[in-house]
Design a protein around this motif. Structure first.
Motif, PDB file in Angstrom:
ATOM      1  N   GLY A 213       0.801  -1.220   0.000  1.00  0.00           N
ATOM      2  CA  GLY A 213       0.000   0.000   0.000  1.00  0.00           C
ATOM      3  C   GLY A 213       0.828   1.261   0.000  1.00  0.00           C
ATOM      4  N   ASP A 214       2.069   1.158  -0.454  1.00  0.00           N
ATOM      5  CA  ASP A 214       2.970   2.312  -0.536  1.00  0.00           C
ATOM      6  C   ASP A 214       2.841   2.915  -1.932  1.00  0.00           C
ATOM      7  OD1 ASP A 214       5.077   4.108  -0.646  1.00  0.00           O
ATOM      8  OD2 ASP A 214       6.457   2.822   0.468  1.00  0.00           O
ATOM      9  N   SER A 215       1.932   3.871  -2.077  1.00  0.00           N
ATOM     10  CA  SER A 215       1.615   4.431  -3.390  1.00  0.00           C
ATOM     11  C   SER A 215       2.799   5.162  -4.018  1.00  0.00           C
ATOM     12  CB  SER A 215       0.427   5.395  -3.275  1.00  0.00           C
ATOM     13  OG  SER A 215       0.098   5.941  -4.533  1.00  0.00           O
ATOM     14  N   ALA A 216       3.536   5.905  -3.214  1.00  0.00           N
ATOM     15  CA  ALA A 216       4.675   6.664  -3.745  1.00  0.00           C
ATOM     16  C   ALA A 216       5.744   5.728  -4.302  1.00  0.00           C
ATOM     17  CB  ALA A 216       5.262   7.555  -2.656  1.00  0.00           C
ATOM     18  N   THR A 217       6.042   4.673  -3.565  1.00  0.00           N
ATOM     19  CA  THR A 217       7.043   3.712  -4.034  1.00  0.00           C
ATOM     20  C   THR A 217       6.529   2.949  -5.246  1.00  0.00           C
ATOM     21  OG1 THR A 217       7.933   3.465  -1.799  1.00  0.00           O
ATOM     22  CG2 THR A 217       8.441   1.718  -3.373  1.00  0.00           C
ATOM     23  N   TYR A 218       5.240   2.635  -5.241  1.00  0.00           N
ATOM     24  CA  TYR A 218       4.649   1.926  -6.375  1.00  0.00           C
ATOM     25  C   TYR A 218       4.770   2.766  -7.648  1.00  0.00           C
ATOM     26  CZ  TYR A 218       1.135  -0.556  -9.169  1.00  0.00           C
ATOM     27  OH  TYR A 218       0.472  -1.249 -10.169  1.00  0.00           O
ATOM     28  N   THR A 219       4.501   4.058  -7.535  1.00  0.00           N
ATOM     29  CA  THR A 219       4.645   4.960  -8.683  1.00  0.00           C
ATOM     30  C   THR A 219       6.086   4.976  -9.174  1.00  0.00           C
ATOM     31  OG1 THR A 219       2.869   6.372  -7.824  1.00  0.00           O
ATOM     32  CG2 THR A 219       4.324   7.330  -9.494  1.00  0.00           C
ATOM     33  N   LYS A 220       7.011   5.114  -8.246  1.00  0.00           N
ATOM     34  CA  LYS A 220       8.432   5.135  -8.594  1.00  0.00           C
ATOM     35  C   LYS A 220       8.836   3.845  -9.299  1.00  0.00           C
ATOM     36  CE  LYS A 220      12.971   5.006  -6.344  1.00  0.00           C
ATOM     37  NZ  LYS A 220      13.684   5.023  -5.040  1.00  0.00           N
ATOM     38  N   CYS A 221       8.343   2.720  -8.814  1.00  0.00           N
ATOM     39  CA  CYS A 221       8.696   1.428  -9.410  1.00  0.00           C
ATOM     40  C   CYS A 221       8.158   1.291 -10.833  1.00  0.00           C
ATOM     41  CB  CYS A 221       8.159   0.287  -8.549  1.00  0.00           C
ATOM     42  SG  CYS A 221       8.993   0.097  -6.966  1.00  0.00           S
ATOM     43  N   LEU A 222       6.898   1.685 -11.039  1.00  0.00           N
ATOM     44  CA  LEU A 222       6.313   1.594 -12.377  1.00  0.00           C
ATOM     45  C   LEU A 222       7.055   2.497 -13.359  1.00  0.00           C
ATOM     46  CD1 LEU A 222       2.450   1.485 -11.701  1.00  0.00           C
ATOM     47  CD2 LEU A 222       3.986  -0.413 -12.258  1.00  0.00           C
ATOM     48  N   GLU A 223       7.388   3.707 -12.924  1.00  0.00           N
ATOM     49  CA  GLU A 223       8.116   4.635 -13.795  1.00  0.00           C
ATOM     50  C   GLU A 223       9.516   4.112 -14.103  1.00  0.00           C
ATOM     51  OE1 GLU A 223       5.990   8.845 -12.431  1.00  0.00           O
ATOM     52  OE2 GLU A 223       7.886   8.227 -11.507  1.00  0.00           O
TER      53      GLU A 223
END
Length: 340
Positions: free
Chosen positions: A230-240
């Motif tokens: 549920g870490d949205s910021a890290t999830y965004t960073k990972c997808l990018e």
């Protein structure tokens, strides 16, 4: 040598030791072991001979005999890390994974800079579900490899532990009642939910990705974990980061790579849209500015992929997947959703 051995009444152990060494040089490991065993029958505390028995037994794949030999070496020399590592290797051949882990664990104390020992310790820890130790071993292994020849994460270990932690987190959040769920918790070696290792696993990914930023596979695994945590910021960073890692070189000439980057682009754009839906109710100037940036990012990444694929499709007459599949429709649908 044989004559000296018989003449001494089978007491001249040096003769058998030298005979065994000669046979090893000739590739006769079976004969060498026989000679070495005669030698240690007279001199049972000769570490060097036990070492040679262990080595030749492993060459013969006689794992029980090798087990006895290496056990004698570590009995006589408890701080011999290499011998303990060899003992651990024999345990793995016998599928004695708990014993293998303990052997590698002690070996790593004496062979702290030996990456092979840490690698074996990590695999044994993973196999026995000692996830905390496996994660720590992977970190140490990355440190050692980075000093030598760059970083190469161990996918089997990462995928297995990540899958266990994700499954455990999903189970805990499903709140199963009466067993009416297909989800099952994954327990570690202590009989506790693997979800308890999520923080240290997240820290491992953060550490490894800093040393291996161009691995799309690594970012994909990290994204799956971050999403479940549920870490949205890290999830965004990972997808990018995953998209950037895939968007390298002339991927458009490779159908498999093209499929991967389209999938990555669609997942990232969908995530941007999900973030937009969260910003919509706020109706503040900052939220509107961020929403505009997210829309622009989503549109630009999809259009860049679309243009490259369209150009490649126009150049070929074969059944290129962009022409025949639903890839074009998927990208068009995503762009329409962004515009809406």
């Amino acid at each position: 040598f044989q004559h000296a051995w018989e003449f001494s009444g089978r007491r001249y152990c040096r003769a058998m030791r030298l005979l065994g060494q000669r046979r090893v040089k000739r590739g006769d490991h079976e004969g060498a072991v026989a000679a070495f065993l005669d030698s240690v029958a007279v001199s049972p505390n000769n570490i060097g001979v036990w070492w040679r028995i262990g080595s030749s037994s492993m060459a013969l794949q006689n794992w029980q005999q090798a087990l006895g030999a290496w056990s004698n070496v570590v009995r006589l020399s408890p701080k011999d890390g290499e011998a303990r590592a060899n003992l651990g290797a024999v345990f793995t051949k016998l599928s004695m994974w708990d014993q293998a882990f303990h052997a590698f664990d002690v070996a790593s104390q004496f062979e702290y800079t030996n990456w092979r020992v840490w690698e074996n310790k990590m695999f044994a820890a993973t196999r026995t579900k000692r996830f905390a130790i496996a994660i720590a071993s992977q970190r140490r292994l990355v440190e050692l490899r980075h000093e030598r020849r760059g970083v190469a994460p161990d996918w089997v270990m990462l995928e297995r532990i990540t899958a266990a932690v994700i499954a455990s987190l999903q189970y805990q959040r499903s709140e199963p009642r009466g067993g009416d769920t297909k989800l099952q918790d994954v327990l570690d070696a202590d009989g506790l939910p693997s979800a308890r290792h999520k923080d240290r696993l997240m820290q491992l990914y953060d550490f490894v990705t800093k040393k291996s930023e161009s691995s799309a596979r690594l970012w994909n695994l990290y994204a799956a974990l971050a999403s479940t945590v549920g870490d949205s910021a890290t999830y965004t960073k990972c997808l990018e980061s995953e998209f950037r890692a895939r968007d390298r070189g002339d991927w458009v000439e490779d159908e498999e790579k093209s499929v991967s980057i389209v999938d990555s682009a669609l997942r990232l754009s969908q995530h941007y849209l999900d973030l937009l839906s969260q910003l919509a109710p706020l109706e503040t100037e900052d939220s509107q500015s961020l929403a505009a940036k997210l829309k622009m990012r989503a549109r630009m990444l999809l259009e860049s992929v679309q243009k490259k694929l369209e150009a490649r499709a126009a150049e070929t007459d074969d059944n290129y997947f962009y022409k025949t599949g639903n890839v074009a429709a998927s990208i068009d649908a995503a762009l329409s959703q962004i515009s809406a």
